[in-house]
Design a protein around this motif. Structure first.
Motif, short mmCIF file in Angstrom:
data_model
loop_
_atom_site.label_atom_id
_atom_site.label_comp_id
_atom_site.label_asym_id
_atom_site.label_seq_id
_atom_site.Cartn_x
_atom_site.Cartn_y
_atom_site.Cartn_z
N PHE A 127 0.84 -1.19 0.00
CA PHE A 127 0.00 0.00 0.00
C PHE A 127 0.88 1.25 0.00
CE2 PHE A 127 -2.65 -3.35 1.90
CZ PHE A 127 -3.69 -3.33 0.98
N THR A 128 1.59 1.42 -1.10
CA THR A 128 2.47 2.57 -1.29
C THR A 128 1.97 3.35 -2.50
OG1 THR A 128 3.94 1.41 -2.80
CG2 THR A 128 4.43 1.21 -0.45
N SER A 129 2.57 4.46 -2.76
CA SER A 129 2.16 5.22 -3.94
C SER A 129 2.50 4.47 -5.23
CB SER A 129 2.83 6.61 -3.95
OG SER A 129 4.24 6.45 -3.92
N ASP A 130 3.47 3.53 -5.15
CA ASP A 130 3.84 2.73 -6.31
C ASP A 130 2.96 1.50 -6.47
OD1 ASP A 130 5.90 4.51 -6.68
OD2 ASP A 130 7.36 3.25 -5.63
N GLY A 131 2.23 1.11 -5.42
CA GLY A 131 1.48 -0.14 -5.35
C GLY A 131 0.45 -0.34 -6.36
#
Length: 131
Positions: A127-131
């Motif tokens: 759950f990251t901005s890259d996810g």
């Protein structure tokens, strides 16, 4: 407050997992029934926990169905790591104590340890901005 929610959602996933295991054992009595029940419980628990974590813990919005699938795959991979902990505890308690009750005690302990680890893995890798 986040710890309370996360713990509550983990409890929901644990109960769901164990109920599915019991339903599986009531339905199928053949070869590998124990392993099949654990696998079924794990899969259903994973889906329930993904939904709860995504929406209520990380408040993560996906851009599309494809993005949601990618996120679920990443979440499942992190779950694979922690599932080893869960299954190890559950099966060890079952074979050591030769008791269904102790199988669930071990499974519960394994799930608790696994969910604690999983939170940090999900926060860092899923759950990251890259996810």
């Amino acid at each position: 407050m986040l710890v309370i929610y996360y713990s509550f959602f983990a409890l929901i996933a644990i109960i769901t997992n164990f109920l599915i295991q019991e339903l599986s054992l009531l339905t199928y009595h053949g070869k590998y029934s124990l392993l099949i029940s654990i696998l079924c419980g794990t899969v259903v628990g994973l889906v329930v926990k993904f939904y709860l974590d995504k929406h209520f813990i990380f408040k993560y919005l996906t851009r599309s169905n494809g993005h949601n699938l990618k996120l679920f795959v990443l979440y499942s991979i992190m779950g694979g790591v922690t599932t080893i902990i869960f299954w190890g505890f559950e099966l060890s308690f079952y074979y050591f104590f030769e008791s269904t009750l102790m199988k669930y005690v071990g499974g519960g302990l394994g799930l608790i340890l696994g969910y604690i680890s999983k939170y940090f893995l999900d926060k860092k890798f899923v759950f990251t901005s890259d996810g």
